[in-house]
Design a protein around this motif. Sequence first.
Motif, PDB file in Angstrom:
ATOM      1  N   TYR A   6       0.843  -1.197   0.000  1.00 29.12           N
ATOM      2  CA  TYR A   6       0.000   0.000   0.000  1.00 29.12           C
ATOM      3  C   TYR A   6       0.879   1.248   0.000  1.00 29.12           C
ATOM      4  O   TYR A   6       1.756   1.410   0.855  1.00 29.12           O
ATOM      5  CB  TYR A   6      -0.927   0.021   1.214  1.00 29.12           C
TER       6      TYR A   6
ATOM      7  N   GLU B 167     -16.767   3.139   6.523  1.00 31.57           N
ATOM      8  CA  GLU B 167     -17.641   3.122   5.354  1.00 31.57           C
ATOM      9  C   GLU B 167     -17.060   3.976   4.234  1.00 31.57           C
ATOM     10  O   GLU B 167     -17.152   3.627   3.053  1.00 31.57           O
ATOM     11  CB  GLU B 167     -19.038   3.629   5.730  1.00 31.57           C
TER      12      GLU B 167
ATOM     13  N   GLN C 128     -13.270   2.075   3.137  1.00 32.19           N
ATOM     14  CA  GLN C 128     -13.057   0.638   2.976  1.00 32.19           C
ATOM     15  C   GLN C 128     -12.719   0.220   1.545  1.00 32.19           C
ATOM     16  O   GLN C 128     -12.017  -0.775   1.323  1.00 32.19           O
ATOM     17  CB  GLN C 128     -14.294  -0.136   3.448  1.00 32.19           C
ATOM     18  N   ASP C 129     -13.172   0.974   0.545  1.00 29.17           N
ATOM     19  CA  ASP C 129     -12.938   0.598  -0.842  1.00 29.17           C
ATOM     20  C   ASP C 129     -11.755   1.335  -1.467  1.00 29.17           C
ATOM     21  O   ASP C 129     -11.468   1.159  -2.658  1.00 29.17           O
ATOM     22  CB  ASP C 129     -14.192   0.858  -1.681  1.00 29.17           C
ATOM     23  N   MET C 130     -11.057   2.146  -0.667  1.00 27.56           N
ATOM     24  CA  MET C 130      -9.918   2.889  -1.197  1.00 27.56           C
ATOM     25  C   MET C 130      -8.712   1.973  -1.375  1.00 27.56           C
ATOM     26  O   MET C 130      -8.556   0.985  -0.648  1.00 27.56           O
ATOM     27  CB  MET C 130      -9.535   4.042  -0.252  1.00 27.56           C
ATOM     28  N   ASP C 131      -7.858   2.329  -2.322  1.00 32.46           N
ATOM     29  CA  ASP C 131      -6.585   1.611  -2.484  1.00 32.46           C
ATOM     30  C   ASP C 131      -5.596   2.202  -1.479  1.00 32.46           C
ATOM     31  O   ASP C 131      -4.650   2.908  -1.839  1.00 32.46           O
ATOM     32  CB  ASP C 131      -6.071   1.772  -3.916  1.00 32.46           C
TER      33      ASP C 131
ATOM     34  N   TYR D 199     -15.844  -5.606   9.034  1.00 26.54           N
ATOM     35  CA  TYR D 199     -14.987  -5.057   7.973  1.00 26.54           C
ATOM     36  C   TYR D 199     -13.776  -5.980   7.785  1.00 26.54           C
ATOM     37  O   TYR D 199     -12.682  -5.707   8.274  1.00 26.54           O
ATOM     38  CB  TYR D 199     -14.536  -3.642   8.317  1.00 26.54           C
TER      39      TYR D 199
ATOM     40  N   GLN E  28     -12.084  -6.615   5.091  1.00 28.80           N
ATOM     41  CA  GLN E  28     -11.270  -6.308   3.922  1.00 28.80           C
ATOM     42  C   GLN E  28      -9.774  -6.352   4.274  1.00 28.80           C
ATOM     43  O   GLN E  28      -9.359  -5.925   5.355  1.00 28.80           O
ATOM     44  CB  GLN E  28     -11.619  -4.916   3.368  1.00 28.80           C
TER      45      GLN E  28
ATOM     46  N   ASN F  77      -7.372  -4.544   3.362  1.00 27.91           N
ATOM     47  CA  ASN F  77      -6.716  -3.244   3.534  1.00 27.91           C
ATOM     48  C   ASN F  77      -7.094  -2.564   4.844  1.00 27.91           C
ATOM     49  O   ASN F  77      -6.625  -1.453   5.130  1.00 27.91           O
ATOM     50  CB  ASN F  77      -7.075  -2.302   2.377  1.00 27.91           C
TER      51      ASN F  77
ATOM     52  N   ARG G 150     -14.945  11.040   3.193  1.00 19.35           N
ATOM     53  CA  ARG G 150     -14.277  10.621   1.956  1.00 19.35           C
ATOM     54  C   ARG G 150     -13.763  11.841   1.181  1.00 19.35           C
ATOM     55  O   ARG G 150     -12.613  11.857   0.710  1.00 19.35           O
ATOM     56  CB  ARG G 150     -15.250   9.824   1.090  1.00 19.35           C
TER      57      ARG G 150
ATOM     58  N   HIS H 197      -9.761  12.626   0.440  1.00 15.54           N
ATOM     59  CA  HIS H 197      -9.300  12.763  -0.948  1.00 15.54           C
ATOM     60  C   HIS H 197      -8.693  14.148  -1.183  1.00 15.54           C
ATOM     61  O   HIS H 197      -7.698  14.288  -1.920  1.00 15.54           O
ATOM     62  CB  HIS H 197     -10.450  12.517  -1.922  1.00 15.54           C
TER      63      HIS H 197
END
Length: 426
Positions: free
Chosen positions: A255, A280, A283-286, A305, A307, A309, A383, A387
């Motif tokens: 990562y 939430e 969780q889907d971020m790289d 969770y 995942q 990552n 989010r 970002h």
Amino acid sequence: MNILFASQAIDGHFNPMTGVAMRLKERGHDVRWYTGPVFTGKLKGLGIPLIPFKRAIEHRADNLFELYPERARLKGPRAIGFDGEKIFASNISNFFEDIRDLQQEFPFDALVVDSSMFVQRLVSHLLGKPVVNVAVIPNMESDPLVPPLFFGFRPPRNPAGKALQTVAGQLSDKIILRPAHQSYRRQHTFYGQDVPKRGRLTDDAYRCSDAVIQAGTQSLDFPRRNTNPKVHYVGALLPYRRPGADVAEELPPGYSTTIVVTQGTVDNADQDKLIIPALEALQDMDALVIVATGGRGTAELNRRYPQPNILIRDYVDFAAVFESTDVFVTNGGFGGVQLALSKGVPLVVSGINEGKSDVNARVEYAGAGINLRTEAPSPEKIRRAVHSILAEPGWKERAQQMRQDFARQDPAEAAADVVERVLASR
């Protein structure tokens, strides 16, 4: 010299003072600590004798609702006023009588005291002892340029903003903190002490101490018209770490971005405020997302969770992890904020209660992070903020500038110097 440390039985007040105590101990002083029995084990590990509360009520992060069930129903200004009176002001006489009695056991030459104990005037005036006030929270001394407490204001930009803050300041000092101020004045009057009527409740500790060890840097504070020569900004006051105690964190490889999330160790019972919305959102971020729960609900969150990552732990070695962290998402605990900035990590801050709004306003004013200005931000709001921090280099550049400010001196060394200068002057 005999040096007595005194603190609330609350981790966020006790832990930052341990580095200073150990530095003075290493310099050959006899250091002992007056606090709650909850810290018996920690003090034993440090080799510092504990002198436990006798009359004083032991207010801890984990027993406040047990002691005061009605506190759970209070929010906003009512909660602040309640805590000011019950948790802080109500114990003043108990603290003082305990300290006066323990002189027989330990005739101390100076008191190094947590600012929130409010015994500075009594110890200085009635016992004639040098007092060093330790503020592990932002500088709470009033000043014409500094916004009132608890509203999360930044310095006003125009007359309308100044007028609003003037009204809010009167609300804070004369209504929200009135019960605490009355209790403070009543207990001091009992001992024949006249407390100045001008200024806010928190000013007296700054007036009556020989010196003030102020956590943080001036770059993390608001500009002031009046400079108090007693106040010494020492940097990030952090818990004592034994030499060689740093342990490399075993983090999943692969990562390029690391985000750390915490909701603190006090206001973390309701994880829907920050931890769950942050998970939430991220969780889907790289990116590697590391969450410190403070020991609450860790197993359940790991199940929810799974995942690869996401790394969820009871506690995280922030000092080690921040060396490779890109964004710190936090509810605004002052210790964590200072540590992050001392490592050059920009922040996304959220939180209002327990003075968090004032910490977060300082982060925003310093340009070191994005303030979400809410107790419970939405996943989308988190989010966008994360970002933004990652996409705009200016956030990292400003955090790195503040890292240089924090690196100018060793905080424990600088604080110990303050104490020794007070001892020498007496």
